[in-house]
Structures are given as structure tokens and as C-alpha cells.
Design a protein around this motif. Structure first.
Motif, PDB file in Angstrom:
ATOM      1  N   TYR A  27      58.003 169.947 -38.256  1.00 29.04           N
ATOM      2  CA  TYR A  27      57.334 171.001 -38.927  1.00 29.04           C
ATOM      3  C   TYR A  27      58.101 171.384 -40.621  1.00 29.04           C
ATOM      4  O   TYR A  27      58.604 171.191 -40.823  1.00 29.04           O
ATOM      5  N   PRO A  28      56.474 171.286 -41.353  1.00 31.96           N
ATOM      6  CA  PRO A  28      57.484 171.629 -42.871  1.00 31.96           C
ATOM      7  C   PRO A  28      57.829 173.102 -42.380  1.00 31.96           C
ATOM      8  O   PRO A  28      57.036 173.518 -41.967  1.00 31.96           O
ATOM      9  N   PRO A  29      59.215 173.228 -43.819  1.00 28.52           N
ATOM     10  CA  PRO A  29      59.669 174.511 -43.502  1.00 28.52           C
ATOM     11  C   PRO A  29      58.200 175.325 -44.410  1.00 28.52           C
ATOM     12  O   PRO A  29      57.588 174.996 -45.515  1.00 28.52           O
ATOM     13  N   ARG A  30      57.813 176.591 -43.955  1.00 31.89           N
ATOM     14  CA  ARG A  30      57.279 177.812 -45.123  1.00 31.89           C
ATOM     15  C   ARG A  30      58.515 179.143 -44.621  1.00 31.89           C
ATOM     16  O   ARG A  30      59.198 178.953 -43.974  1.00 31.89           O
ATOM     17  N   HIS A  31      57.964 179.467 -45.435  1.00 37.04           N
ATOM     18  CA  HIS A  31      58.238 181.191 -45.749  1.00 37.04           C
ATOM     19  C   HIS A  31      57.063 181.976 -46.117  1.00 37.04           C
ATOM     20  O   HIS A  31      56.229 182.362 -47.513  1.00 37.04           O
ATOM     21  N   PRO A  32      56.803 182.341 -45.601  1.00 37.46           N
ATOM     22  CA  PRO A  32      55.739 183.749 -45.353  1.00 37.46           C
ATOM     23  C   PRO A  32      55.722 184.494 -45.885  1.00 37.46           C
ATOM     24  O   PRO A  32      56.432 184.879 -45.795  1.00 37.46           O
ATOM     25  N   LYS A  33      54.840 185.205 -46.691  1.00 41.48           N
ATOM     26  CA  LYS A  33      54.926 186.382 -47.150  1.00 41.48           C
ATOM     27  C   LYS A  33      52.739 186.542 -46.637  1.00 41.48           C
ATOM     28  O   LYS A  33      52.045 186.697 -46.923  1.00 41.48           O
ATOM     29  N   ILE A  34      53.664 187.291 -45.687  1.00 42.84           N
ATOM     30  CA  ILE A  34      52.255 188.660 -45.017  1.00 42.84           C
ATOM     31  C   ILE A  34      52.212 189.012 -45.721  1.00 42.84           C
ATOM     32  O   ILE A  34      52.545 190.601 -45.620  1.00 42.84           O
ATOM     33  N   MET A  41      52.617 173.280 -26.650  1.00 41.35           N
ATOM     34  CA  MET A  41      53.027 174.810 -26.817  1.00 41.35           C
ATOM     35  C   MET A  41      54.212 174.391 -27.932  1.00 41.35           C
ATOM     36  O   MET A  41      54.521 175.461 -28.714  1.00 41.35           O
ATOM     37  N   PRO A  42      54.713 173.400 -28.321  1.00 42.16           N
ATOM     38  CA  PRO A  42      56.066 173.330 -29.370  1.00 42.16           C
ATOM     39  C   PRO A  42      55.230 173.300 -30.533  1.00 42.16           C
ATOM     40  O   PRO A  42      55.923 173.881 -31.787  1.00 42.16           O
ATOM     41  N   GLU A  43      53.855 172.852 -31.019  1.00 40.94           N
ATOM     42  CA  GLU A  43      53.229 172.702 -31.967  1.00 40.94           C
ATOM     43  C   GLU A  43      53.024 174.395 -32.902  1.00 40.94           C
ATOM     44  O   GLU A  43      53.361 174.500 -33.722  1.00 40.94           O
ATOM     45  N   LEU A  44      52.907 174.873 -31.726  1.00 36.54           N
ATOM     46  CA  LEU A  44      52.519 176.357 -31.780  1.00 36.54           C
ATOM     47  C   LEU A  44      53.658 177.435 -32.053  1.00 36.54           C
ATOM     48  O   LEU A  44      53.858 178.347 -32.924  1.00 36.54           O
ATOM     49  N   LEU A  45      54.737 176.472 -31.416  1.00 37.82           N
ATOM     50  CA  LEU A  45      55.817 177.520 -31.687  1.00 37.82           C
ATOM     51  C   LEU A  45      56.189 177.000 -33.195  1.00 37.82           C
ATOM     52  O   LEU A  45      56.793 177.719 -33.696  1.00 37.82           O
ATOM     53  N   GLY A  46      56.261 175.900 -33.619  1.00 35.79           N
ATOM     54  CA  GLY A  46      56.426 175.017 -34.577  1.00 35.79           C
ATOM     55  C   GLY A  46      55.918 175.902 -36.047  1.00 35.79           C
ATOM     56  O   GLY A  46      56.173 175.632 -37.200  1.00 35.79           O
ATOM     57  N   ILE A  47      54.520 175.722 -35.965  1.00 44.01           N
ATOM     58  CA  ILE A  47      54.122 176.527 -36.992  1.00 44.01           C
ATOM     59  C   ILE A  47      53.077 177.636 -37.075  1.00 44.01           C
ATOM     60  O   ILE A  47      53.060 177.635 -37.896  1.00 44.01           O
TER      61      ILE A  47
END
Length: 510
Positions: A249-256, A467-473
Motif C-alpha cells: 500500500y502506498p504511503p499516505r500522510h492524510p490531511k483531514i 479486509m487487509p485492503e481496507l486496513l491498508g488504505i
């Protein structure tokens, strides 16, 4: 073990594309042989050559089955030898019974009259072999996808299968049904039935395969022996994509930021059974820059929720409202939902997402025709420019934008669907099973697109059975069961066990 199948030097060319380049494949008696590769690597093409869908003379090379060279002119020739293919899109007729589907084209008849007693008796025997307890007279439309898949396998057994080919057999199944299918393949192995399994679910392949052939760009790059248990998912991925994927999963730095999208007290009933609620008083919100996942088992109501919110394209609306940036918006038709900035990427890309016999060029702008028009006239140069831009941006593998989408691989078809909705300029993007049936490399690219949309401040909703996909993204996950939301958790606090616990508690089985 002696080979039941040998494919030697198979080369298949389409206009402008060499789909297979001197591919060799060897399958032993009673072996489970997995076929892996990225979308467009040539897996399905190779199996269509084997099954006679692409007849002898349309490819180079030879096929030997049980030591005899075969020249199939059609699928009936391969089936007569016991080579049976089950496609990803099941070939069942919903309004016929199980028995009628199993023996369609292979009827138990005498002097032109079907012997129903014999048909039902034989169907009962076949259903018992695949673990189904349904009546042979049950309509297929009343079965879930997992059971429909077993009906397809029972149909294969009715034709005295010697080599069973399964194309993404678990892509549409929940975890329980997937495990049941894999156990059945292992049982067939004990009976001496060989299987070729095409799948992108590497954990399943690692569990049951005796050997794995990896295709890349139309060539067989490796055959891995799994007998010693030393083949890892990373080994398969490296051969598939030509490099290691250290992080799935690509790294993310969310700005919510603030809440963009909100659904309040949404209720919808079944389109044919008005008393049955498929979505029951559901409320949720998505903030700017946030990826929200919706988890649940098959039949939980996730797709029905998404489709009913998106233009009320499923079921009968009962109550509820949709808000965008705090203001109610009209989503009573698909056109109004799109105009409000809400877009939906369907789980059924072939049925609802694409016009399959049209080109990439025609499909990409479909959700935003004003964007390529001068008044009421399509600007063909603008249409071509937009299609080429999205083809390059999403790295859609094709000969050109003039290629028909029906001839693209599953992953590239999915990218065309995404391109269509991205061109519509959504504020809110709902993605339903966005990586179903596509390879690990294409998945990474789609995850990257999802991350880019969130980074632009969009609100993204992802429905997934993995579920691993949801947990990853995801940043946050809602859990759905029996038409209701039964849990909500930040991803950093979530796990597969916690998600399943929420489902089980709500079902009253804990």
C-alpha cells in the motif's frame, strides 16, 4: 508425476499486440497448477487457446493432452476430452433451475424427450459431490454467488472433467465461500482431477497450489515448485511485476479537514419486495482528504447503500437525506447525483461501468459529455485529447485509445472506469470493490490514485470484501451487517478480528 497437459511454444497475436510469446505450460495428473501474472500478461488468453475458444490455426504451437496432440476447433472439442473452463463471469441462466443449468446443451434425453427423473437424480448426486444441499429444482437466481460457483463446478463434473480451469474463482466470494471452494479443489486433487487456477489472491495460491507458472508481458518467466513450502508471496510478486513490492500500500500522510459528505438516516427497500429493508436507517460522514472504508460480508447491503444513494439506482427510496458541505443535495437521479459532485465506481465494471463494444476514447468522457462538447456537438479532437490524457495518467495498457474496452484486461478495464469518473470531477467518489479480479501491480496503482484524490481534498469511500485492503488504505472504517452500520473504528485501532466481532455481535451469534 506424468503430465496430463503440455502446451508447447504457444504464440498468439492480435492486431498490433503479441498476447502470448512462445509460452510453455506443463500440468501433471492430479495437480493444482496456479497461473499468475499482471492483468494483460496473457493468462486468460492462454486458457482460451487451451479450451478451444481460440481454435487451432489461430495460434502457433501445439497442445498435447494425455500424450495426444490436440487440434481443437471449438470449446466442445476440449470438453469432450474432459477439459472444462469456468470463466470469471459465471455462465448460468438465473431463471432456470440448477438441474436445467447443469445439463443445458447436455440434456438427459431419449428420442428428443428429456428424462427429468434421471436429470434430477444425477443433479442430486453432483450437488452432493460439491457440498450443496439445495433441491435440483431450485432456481439459480435464488442462490448466492458462492453456491452459483459450486453449480458451475457440478456442471463441469457432469461432463466427466479431467482438467478443470478456473478463472478468478474466488474474486466475487466472501471468505467462507472462498475457503469452501479451495477445500473442494483439494478434494478433487485426491480424486486425480487436475486443476489450473488463475487468481490474484496470492495467499490462496500459496495455500493450495503444487506449482505456479508466472506470466509477464505474454511470456512465461518462471515456474515455481511449491512442494517444499518455500515459495512466498514476495517471490510470486517479484516474478509477476519484475521487481519487489516492499509495501503493498502506498504511503499516505492524510490531511483531514471538515466534513464534506454526509448521509443521514438512509433507508431503502428491495426493488421487488417492498417490506424488506436492504438499507436500514444508515448514517455516516466523510471528511475532506479522508478515505473511509465500508466492511461487511457478502449481502450486508454495502452495494445497495452505495447505489441507492447514487441516483437511487437500486431499490425503493424510503427516507433519508444527502448533504454536501452541510447543505442538502438532490441525488434522486444519477444525473443529479453527478451534477452534485457524487460519483460511483460500480463493482460490476462489465455490466454497469463500461460500454464494452465501444473504444477507450468513447468510454472515458461518458459521465461528462459537456466537458468535450461545443454546445450539443462533440468536439472529437477534445475527446481524443482527454482520452489520451487519462490513458497516460492511469497507465492504461492498450494499443491506442481506439481499442475496444472488451479486449482490455480486467485491470485496464477498471482503469477506464476510473478515468470516466475522474473526468467527471467528483467531490465525493464511492468505489465499490475497486480492485476485484486485478493483479497486485494494478492494485498498487489504484491505491495510489485513491491516495492522490484524498490528497486533493476529495472525500473517498471504499467498499471492499478484502479486509487487509481496507486496513491498508482507509483512515476510518464503518462495519455493515444486515442493512445497518454496526461498528465504526479508526483504522489505527482496527483489525480483522475486531471487524468480524462487530459483525458477529450484531447477528446475535456471539
Amino acid at each position: 508425476m506424468q503430465p496430463i497437459l503440455e502446451m508447447r511454444g504457444i504464440t498468439k497475436t492480435f492486431p498490433g499486440v503479441k498476447a502470448l510469446d512462445n509460452v510453455n505450460l506443463r500440468v501433471a495428473e492430479g495437480e493444482i497448477h496456479a497461473l499468475c501474472g499482471e492483468n494483460g500478461a496473457g493468462k486468460s488468453t492462454l486458457m482460451k487457446v487451451l479450451s478451444g475458444i481460440y481454435p487451432h490455426g489461430s495460434y502457433e504451437g501445439e497442445i498435447a493432452f494425455r500424450g495426444e496432440v490436440c487440434r481443437f476447433s471449438g470449446i466442445r472439442d476440449s470438453e469432450n476430452l474432459g477439459i472444462i473452463i469456468i470463466h470469471q463471469e459465471l455462465a448460468l441462466i438465473p431463471l432456470l433451475s440448477i438441474a436445467e443449468n447443469i445439463f443445458l446443451g447436455n440434456e438427459r434425453a431419449s428420442k428428443g424427450i428429456i428424462d427429468w427423473k434421471k436429470t434430477f437424480e444425477r443433479t442430486g448426486e453432483l450437488l452432493k459431490r460439491v457440498g450443496l444441499k439445495e433441491s435440483p429444482q431450485e432456481l439459480v437466481t435464488n442462490l448466492g454467488l458462492g453456491k452459483q460457483q459450486l453449480v458451475e463446478i457440478a456442471k463441469a463434473l457432469s461432463k466427466e472433467v479431467k482438467l478443470l480451469i478456473l478463472d478468478e474463482p474466488t474474486s466475487s466470494l466472501n471468505e467462507t465461500d472462498s475457503q469452501a471452494l479451495l477445500e473442494l479443489l483439494l478434494e478433487f486433487k485426491q480424486r486425480g482431477i487436475a486443476s489450473i487456477m488463475i487468481s490474484h489472491k496470492l495467499n490462496e495460491i500459496a495455500r493450495i497450489a503444487d506449482s505456479i507458472t508466472v506470466l509477464r508481458d505474454g511470456s512465461a518467466v518462471s515456474t515455481l515448485d511449491c512442494s517444499d513450502g518455500q515459495v512466498s508471496e514476495d517471490d510470486i510478486i517479484r516474478d509477476m511485476v519484475g521487481r519487489s513490492l516492499d509495501d503493498r500500500y502506498p504511503p499516505r500522510h492524510p490531511k483531514i479537514g471538515e466534513t464534506i459528505f454526509e448521509v443521514r438516516n438512509w433507508t431503502s427497500t428491495h426493488p421487488l419486495h417492498a417490506s424488506r429493508k436492504v438499507v436500514d436507517d444508515v448514517s455516516f460522514a466523510v471528511r475532506s482528504g479522508e478515505v473511509v472504508g465500508i466492511a461487511g460480508l457478502m449481502g450486508a447491503g454495502r452495494t445497495e447503500l452505495a447505489m441507492s444513494v447514487f441516483g437511487r439506482s437500486y431499490g425503493n427510496y424510503v427516507s433519508g437525506e444527502v448533504l454536501l458541505r452541510g447543505r442538502p443535495v438532490d441525488t434522486s437521479t444519477v444525473g443529479r447525483a453527478i451534477a452534485a459532485g457524487i460519483c460511483y465506481v460500480t463493482e460490476d465494471r462489465k455490466g454497469y461501468g463500461l460500454v464494452l463494444d465501444e473504444t477507450i476514447r468513447r468510454n472515458v468522457p461518458l459521465a461528462n459529455l459537456p466537458g468535450i462538447s461545443n454546445g450539443i456537438v462533440i468536439d472529437e479532437r477534445k475527446e481524443a485529447r482527454i482520452a489520451n490524457e487519462y490513458r497516460d495518467r492511469l497507465r492504461i495498457k492498450s494499443s491506442s485509445i481506439a481499442q475496444e474496452t472488451v479486449n482490455l484486461s480486467g485491470g485496464n478495464q477498471q482503469k477506464v472506469v476510473l478515468a470516466k469518473w475522474l473526468f467527471a470531477g467528483p467531490e465525493v467518489l464511492i468505489l465499490d470493490e475497486p480492485t476485484r479480479g486485478i493483479d497486485v501491480g494494478a492494485k498498487y496503482e489504484i491505491y495510489s490514485i485513491i491516495g492522490e484524490l484524498a490528497a486533493q481534498g476529495k472525500a473517498v469511500v471504499v467498499i471492499s470484501s478484502e479486509m487487509p485492503e481496507l486496513l491498508g488504505i482507509s483512515d476510518r472504517i464503518y462495519v455493515m451487517n444486515e442493512g445497518r452500520f454496526v461498528g465504526e473504528m479508526a483504522t489505527r485501532e482496527a483489525s480483522q478480528e475486531k471487524i468480524m466481532a462487530a459483525i458477529i455481535r450484531s447477528s446475535g451469534r456471539a
